[in-house]
Design a protein around this motif. Structure first.
Motif, PDB file in Angstrom:
ATOM      1  N   PHE A 179       0.825  -1.206   0.000  1.00 53.27           N
ATOM      2  CA  PHE A 179       0.000   0.000   0.000  1.00 53.27           C
ATOM      3  C   PHE A 179       0.861   1.257   0.000  1.00 53.27           C
ATOM      4  CE2 PHE A 179      -2.799  -3.168   2.058  1.00 53.27           C
ATOM      5  CZ  PHE A 179      -3.775  -3.200   1.079  1.00 53.27           C
ATOM      6  N   THR A 180       1.886   1.269   0.827  1.00 51.84           N
ATOM      7  CA  THR A 180       2.772   2.425   0.902  1.00 51.84           C
ATOM      8  C   THR A 180       3.485   2.636  -0.421  1.00 51.84           C
ATOM      9  OG1 THR A 180       3.098   2.054   3.249  1.00 51.84           O
ATOM     10  CG2 THR A 180       4.711   3.441   2.151  1.00 51.84           C
ATOM     11  N   ASP A 181       3.977   1.558  -0.994  1.00 52.53           N
ATOM     12  CA  ASP A 181       4.712   1.638  -2.255  1.00 52.53           C
ATOM     13  C   ASP A 181       3.819   2.120  -3.400  1.00 52.53           C
ATOM     14  OD1 ASP A 181       7.125   1.399  -3.647  1.00 52.53           O
ATOM     15  OD2 ASP A 181       6.734  -0.681  -4.218  1.00 52.53           O
ATOM     16  N   SER A 182       2.517   1.885  -3.283  1.00 46.26           N
ATOM     17  CA  SER A 182       1.595   2.292  -4.352  1.00 46.26           C
ATOM     18  C   SER A 182       1.175   3.758  -4.258  1.00 46.26           C
ATOM     19  CB  SER A 182       0.356   1.397  -4.349  1.00 46.26           C
ATOM     20  OG  SER A 182       0.726   0.088  -4.709  1.00 46.26           O
ATOM     21  N   ASP A 183       1.508   4.428  -3.154  1.00 46.00           N
ATOM     22  CA  ASP A 183       1.334   5.879  -3.027  1.00 46.00           C
ATOM     23  C   ASP A 183      -0.040   6.354  -3.496  1.00 46.00           C
ATOM     24  OD1 ASP A 183       2.107   8.496  -2.399  1.00 46.00           O
ATOM     25  OD2 ASP A 183       2.959   8.839  -4.401  1.00 46.00           O
ATOM     26  N   ASP A 184      -1.090   5.803  -2.877  1.00 46.51           N
ATOM     27  CA  ASP A 184      -2.468   6.178  -3.240  1.00 46.51           C
ATOM     28  C   ASP A 184      -2.725   6.088  -4.740  1.00 46.51           C
ATOM     29  OD1 ASP A 184      -3.476   6.600  -0.689  1.00 46.51           O
ATOM     30  OD2 ASP A 184      -2.790   8.685  -0.660  1.00 46.51           O
ATOM     31  N   LEU A 185      -2.217   5.048  -5.339  1.00 43.16           N
ATOM     32  CA  LEU A 185      -2.376   4.758  -6.764  1.00 43.16           C
ATOM     33  C   LEU A 185      -1.705   5.788  -7.672  1.00 43.16           C
ATOM     34  CD1 LEU A 185      -6.050   3.446  -6.827  1.00 43.16           C
ATOM     35  CD2 LEU A 185      -3.932   2.129  -6.603  1.00 43.16           C
ATOM     36  N   ARG A 186      -0.679   6.468  -7.154  1.00 42.45           N
ATOM     37  CA  ARG A 186       0.087   7.401  -7.975  1.00 42.45           C
ATOM     38  C   ARG A 186       1.481   6.828  -8.282  1.00 42.45           C
ATOM     39  NH1 ARG A 186      -2.391  10.939  -4.166  1.00 42.45           N
ATOM     40  NH2 ARG A 186      -0.494  10.894  -2.932  1.00 42.45           N
TER      41      ARG A 186
ATOM     42  N   GLU B 227       4.485   4.729 -10.332  1.00 36.23           N
ATOM     43  CA  GLU B 227       4.883   4.611 -11.731  1.00 36.23           C
ATOM     44  C   GLU B 227       4.591   3.194 -12.201  1.00 36.23           C
ATOM     45  OE1 GLU B 227       8.652   6.118 -13.006  1.00 36.23           O
ATOM     46  OE2 GLU B 227       8.745   7.480 -11.290  1.00 36.23           O
ATOM     47  N   ASN B 228       4.023   3.084 -13.366  1.00 32.49           N
ATOM     48  CA  ASN B 228       3.662   1.788 -13.928  1.00 32.49           C
ATOM     49  C   ASN B 228       4.903   1.163 -14.575  1.00 32.49           C
ATOM     50  OD1 ASN B 228       2.279  -0.403 -14.849  1.00 32.49           O
ATOM     51  ND2 ASN B 228       1.277   0.678 -16.521  1.00 32.49           N
ATOM     52  N   THR B 229       5.750   0.554 -13.747  1.00 34.26           N
ATOM     53  CA  THR B 229       6.988  -0.034 -14.240  1.00 34.26           C
ATOM     54  C   THR B 229       7.026  -1.525 -13.934  1.00 34.26           C
ATOM     55  OG1 THR B 229       8.175   0.350 -12.171  1.00 34.26           O
ATOM     56  CG2 THR B 229       8.246   2.124 -13.814  1.00 34.26           C
ATOM     57  N   ASP B 230       7.877  -2.230 -14.659  1.00 31.30           N
ATOM     58  CA  ASP B 230       8.066  -3.658 -14.392  1.00 31.30           C
ATOM     59  C   ASP B 230       8.630  -3.874 -12.995  1.00 31.30           C
ATOM     60  OD1 ASP B 230       7.134  -4.281 -16.927  1.00 31.30           O
ATOM     61  OD2 ASP B 230       9.145  -4.401 -17.791  1.00 31.30           O
ATOM     62  N   ALA B 231       9.516  -2.983 -12.553  1.00 31.37           N
ATOM     63  CA  ALA B 231      10.119  -3.116 -11.225  1.00 31.37           C
ATOM     64  C   ALA B 231       9.064  -3.001 -10.129  1.00 31.37           C
ATOM     65  CB  ALA B 231      11.209  -2.066 -11.032  1.00 31.37           C
TER      66      ALA B 231
END
Length: 88
Positions: free
Chosen positions: A2-9, A11-15
């Motif tokens: 959840f934290t890493d997803s930053d409120d769905l903001r 970056e859409n990356t493979d990593a």
């Protein structure tokens, strides 16, 4: 996750996808183990349709396959960590 997803903001990356899927696999394994131990604690009644644990046991196992089963997730993450495209 959840934290890493930053409120769905995020970056859409493979990593990012590889990190999230890896965490999902670890969480799914922990959930399966937890429900299994709960059923062991209550005994055979845990497999009865009248026991909520039976439903949870079934539902929790579904998370092992969505969106990727462990083997496919491991391959995806491994390819990303090696600097390759995730599909190949």
């Amino acid at each position: 996750m959840f934290t890493d997803s930053d409120d769905l903001r995020f970056e859409n990356t493979d990593a990012h996808t590889a990190r999230t899927l890896s965490r999902k696999t670890v969480a799914a394994d922990a959930l399966v183990d937890t429900v299994r131990l709960a059923i062991e604690t209550v005994g055979g009644a845990g497999f009865s349709r009248t026991c909520a644990l039976e439903m949870w046991y079934s539902d929790i196992h579904d998370c092992l396959f969505h969106p990727l089963p462990r083997a496919r997730q491991t391959r995806f993450t491994g390819r990303v960590l090696l600097g390759n495209t995730p599909i190949g």
